[in-house]
Structure formats: C-alpha cells, structure tokens
Write a protein that holds these residues in place. Structure first.
Motif, PDB file in Angstrom:
ATOM      1  N   LEU A 115       0.830  -1.202   0.000  1.00 17.99           N
ATOM      2  CA  LEU A 115       0.000   0.000   0.000  1.00 17.99           C
ATOM      3  C   LEU A 115       0.865   1.252   0.000  1.00 17.99           C
ATOM      4  O   LEU A 115       0.629   2.187  -0.784  1.00 17.99           O
TER       5      LEU A 115
ATOM      6  N   GLY B  43       2.576   1.787  -3.344  1.00 18.52           N
ATOM      7  CA  GLY B  43       1.631   2.310  -4.320  1.00 18.52           C
ATOM      8  C   GLY B  43       1.340   3.782  -4.095  1.00 18.52           C
ATOM      9  O   GLY B  43       1.261   4.569  -5.051  1.00 18.52           O
ATOM     10  N   GLN B  44       1.201   4.171  -2.838  1.00 21.91           N
ATOM     11  CA  GLN B  44       0.928   5.575  -2.531  1.00 21.91           C
ATOM     12  C   GLN B  44       2.086   6.472  -2.957  1.00 21.91           C
ATOM     13  O   GLN B  44       1.875   7.560  -3.506  1.00 21.91           O
TER      14      GLN B  44
ATOM     15  N   TYR C 192       1.405  -1.981  -8.157  1.00 22.90           N
ATOM     16  CA  TYR C 192       1.311  -2.216  -6.710  1.00 22.90           C
ATOM     17  C   TYR C 192      -0.144  -2.385  -6.267  1.00 22.90           C
ATOM     18  O   TYR C 192      -0.478  -3.309  -5.514  1.00 22.90           O
ATOM     19  N   PHE C 193      -1.009  -1.496  -6.728  1.00 17.20           N
ATOM     20  CA  PHE C 193      -2.395  -1.536  -6.268  1.00 17.20           C
ATOM     21  C   PHE C 193      -3.152  -2.741  -6.830  1.00 17.20           C
ATOM     22  O   PHE C 193      -4.044  -3.281  -6.168  1.00 17.20           O
TER      23      PHE C 193
ATOM     24  N   ARG D  47      -4.894  -5.337  -4.401  1.00 16.04           N
ATOM     25  CA  ARG D  47      -6.315  -5.666  -4.482  1.00 16.04           C
ATOM     26  C   ARG D  47      -6.531  -7.170  -4.633  1.00 16.04           C
ATOM     27  O   ARG D  47      -7.514  -7.725  -4.137  1.00 16.04           O
TER      28      ARG D  47
ATOM     29  N   ARG E 167      -7.242  -1.949   3.154  1.00 11.52           N
ATOM     30  CA  ARG E 167      -6.234  -1.968   2.092  1.00 11.52           C
ATOM     31  C   ARG E 167      -6.850  -2.318   0.740  1.00 11.52           C
ATOM     32  O   ARG E 167      -6.481  -1.745  -0.285  1.00 11.52           O
TER      33      ARG E 167
ATOM     34  N   ALA F 106      -6.895   0.244  -2.383  1.00  5.14           N
ATOM     35  CA  ALA F 106      -6.363  -0.144  -3.690  1.00  5.14           C
ATOM     36  C   ALA F 106      -7.365   0.162  -4.795  1.00  5.14           C
ATOM     37  O   ALA F 106      -7.013   0.712  -5.853  1.00  5.14           O
TER      38      ALA F 106
ATOM     39  N   TYR G  43      -7.577   3.985  -5.384  1.00  7.50           N
ATOM     40  CA  TYR G  43      -6.406   4.514  -6.094  1.00  7.50           C
ATOM     41  C   TYR G  43      -6.422   4.114  -7.571  1.00  7.50           C
ATOM     42  O   TYR G  43      -6.069   4.912  -8.451  1.00  7.50           O
TER      43      TYR G  43
END
Length: 347
Positions: A291, A294-295, A309-310, A314, A323, A327, A330
């Motif tokens: 997470l 990804g952020q 990443y997301f 997911r 989370r 995901a 995002y």
C-alpha cells in the motif's frame, strides 16, 4: 455541615493513582485512586472561590490564568494538549475546564487499569469521558475520523495498543503496566509524555528487558518523536534496526521499523519498503508495504508502477478491508487521471 469537595482534591487522588502505576505497577490501588478522583470531581463545588479568600497580587493572578481550553490548535492546525510549565499553577476556580480535564485524565487511566485486568467492556465504557468532555474528540469521532476515543476503543477490542499483542508479550509485571501507560499517552497523541514514559521503562527496567522489549521501546520512541516533528531526535532510535546485522533484525518490530526509517530518510524509503513487501514474514504487514509503495508511486505520478502495486494489493487483500478499499480507490483515481491526460483524437 460537610465541607464541599474541590477539584484540587480530585487531582490529588488522580496523582496518587499515577504514583501507584508508575512506581509500583499496582493497578488495583491505581484504579481505586482514579475512582475516588472521579467521584470527588463529580461532587466538587466548582463555584467555591477559594482564591478569592485571599488578596492575590496581579502578577499571581496572571500567572494562574488558564488557557482557553484543555486542547488547542497549534500553528499547523494540530490539536495540542495543555501542558503546564514548570512551576505553573492553574486556578481551578477561574478555569472552566479544569475539573473536566482532571476527570478525563483519571477516567482514561482507569480505563487502562480495566484493560490490564482483562475487563474490556468496562475499559471501553470509561472511554465515554472522551466523548462527553472533549468536544474536539467527539467531533472527530462523529465524523469517523481518527480520534483518541476510536484509537483506544479499537485497541482494547483487539487486545493491543500501538504495540501489537506480540510486542506487548515481551513485557511482564511492572514493565507491562508502565508500557501500557506509555501507549495510552501515545494513542492520545501526548507525544512528550509518551517519550518520557518509554524512557523511564528503558532506564528503570533495563536489567529485565528482552531484546524484543528493547526493540519496541526504541521503535515507539522514534515514532513518537517523528509524529511530534522531532525527526533529528528520532533518528538515533533507528540504529538498532539498521545495517545487515542489526541488533533487532530478528524481532517482529524490525519490520514495522522499516516504515519509520523510510519516513525519516526518504532516499532509502522505496528500497526499504520493497524489502518489506518481498521478505516480511507477516502476510498482513506485507500488504501495508504494498500500500505504501503504491501511494508513493501515485504521489510521484508514476502511474504504471502505482497500478502494479495496487493491482497486486487488491488481489491479495480482502475487498471490504481498508487496504482492499484503498487499492480500488487509487486504481479509479489513476484511470481518471489517465483519461484526463490522454491526447484528443485528431479531427
């Protein structure tokens, strides 16, 4: 005729409870003192003008003049607890929130005693004082935003605090009582008090602390200082987690500390998070690493990396868990951002 109770007496009982906790780890005596404090404060005649019985110089009146509230916003908009300066005396008779403040402190500490005694529901019930006496915390709670009440309520239900259950298990007897007290300061964002409490444990219990306990104390102090904006002071507490053969590499706290080190040293952050996402033995914590990666990618407009990443997050996380929800949100934002930046078709 019985003399009317006064908030100062309630504060005295509260402080006796603190002594029982901090000096002896005696939760039974502490809980009794906190209960007496709460009772006295509820009965206190807040209109008894004790200070008006004497002629007080103007300088003394100014010295005992209280702030407007027990929590105020600092220059950054953060809520900051009132902390008296050394030698500062607050006149309870001219301070509208004095008795409420003392009640809130006593009842929060009593909730901690119930938690340590395994009485979870009683501990949570005592947290109601936060909603009743702290308007700022009630507003945050009503908006379902992070608040002192919600943090401690959820902690108690989970059998942990900021420390995980495994980390708390490194502490026993008096050290456990002390670390839980420090954790309550931490979760109510009283950073200076939390650091001071962790320091006392590290000093007073040093001969009995395991490697895991020492690792957590360093991590917690580093986090508290970081949250307080004291990053330079936080850095030394990461030393035991750094290097190929770090002292605390075999502890469960090691993996949590990677987030702290990365936050303090942005040059290392992606490498540390990647190491955690690939190698952390805790499946749940691996998702937190994903997470955060990804952020970071999203914030740097690295949409391809963020999507990778997301998407992985997911697939691995429960869709109704924070989370999995994050995901999905995002990924929607990335698609929206991508559609806005696509060149229009030629006519």
């Amino acid at each position: 005729m019985a003399q009317a109770e006064h908030p100062y007496r309630g504060e005295a009982f509260r402080l006796l409870g603190d002594v029982a906790l901090e000096d002896r780890g005696d939760i039974t005596t502490a809980k009794s003192c906190y209960t007496q404090a709460i009772t006295v404060l509820a009965q206190a005649n807040v209109h008894a003008r004790v200070m008006d019985r004497f002629q007080v110089p103007d300088v003394s009146r100014e010295r005992t003049k209280p702030p407007q509230a027990m929590r105020e916003h600092d220059g950054w908009g953060n809520l900051v607890w009132f902390q008296p300066e050394p030698g500062q005396v607050i006149n309870a008779d001219t301070c509208d929130w004095y008795a409420d403040y003392q009640t809130l402190l006593a009842q929060t500490k009593r909730s901690m005693c119930f938690f340590l005694a395994g009485k979870t529901e009683a501990a949570i019930k005592d947290l109601d004082a936060m909603l009743r006496l702290d308007p700022d915390d009630k507003e945050l709670t009503d908006r379902n935003m992070p608040s002192n009440y919600l943090r401690l309520r959820d902690d108690y239900r989970s059998g942990r605090l900021y420390a995980t259950a495994n980390e708390l298990a490194h502490f026993t007897s008096r050290a456990l009582v002390k670390v839980v007290e420090a954790e309550v300061f931490f979760e109510t964002e009283q950073w200076d008090l939390a650091v001071a409490a962790y320091n006392r444990i590290a000093a007073d219990e040093r001969l009995s602390l395991s490697v895991g306990a020492r690792a957590y104390l360093d991590y917690a102090r580093g986090c508290a200082l970081d949250f307080a904006g004291k990053t330079t002071e936080a850095m030394p507490f990461t030393a035991g987690f750094s290097g190929a053969k770090s002292e605390f590499s075999g502890t469960s706290t090691y993996w949590r500390a990677l987030f702290l080190i990365g936050n303090l040293d942005k040059k290392q952050e992606v490498d540390l998070l990647t190491h955690g996402a690939c190698n952390c033995p805790d499946p749940s914590l691996r998702l937190d690493f994903l997470l955060r990666l990804g952020q970071l990618a999203f914030c740097h407009d690295q949409d391809a990396e963020a999507t990778r990443y997301f998407t992985a997050l997911r697939s691995a996380a429960k869709l109704d868990e924070y989370r999995g929800i994050a995901a999905g949100k995002y990924l929607d934002l990335i698609r929206s951002r991508s559609s806005r930046t696509m060149p229009s078709s030629p006519r």
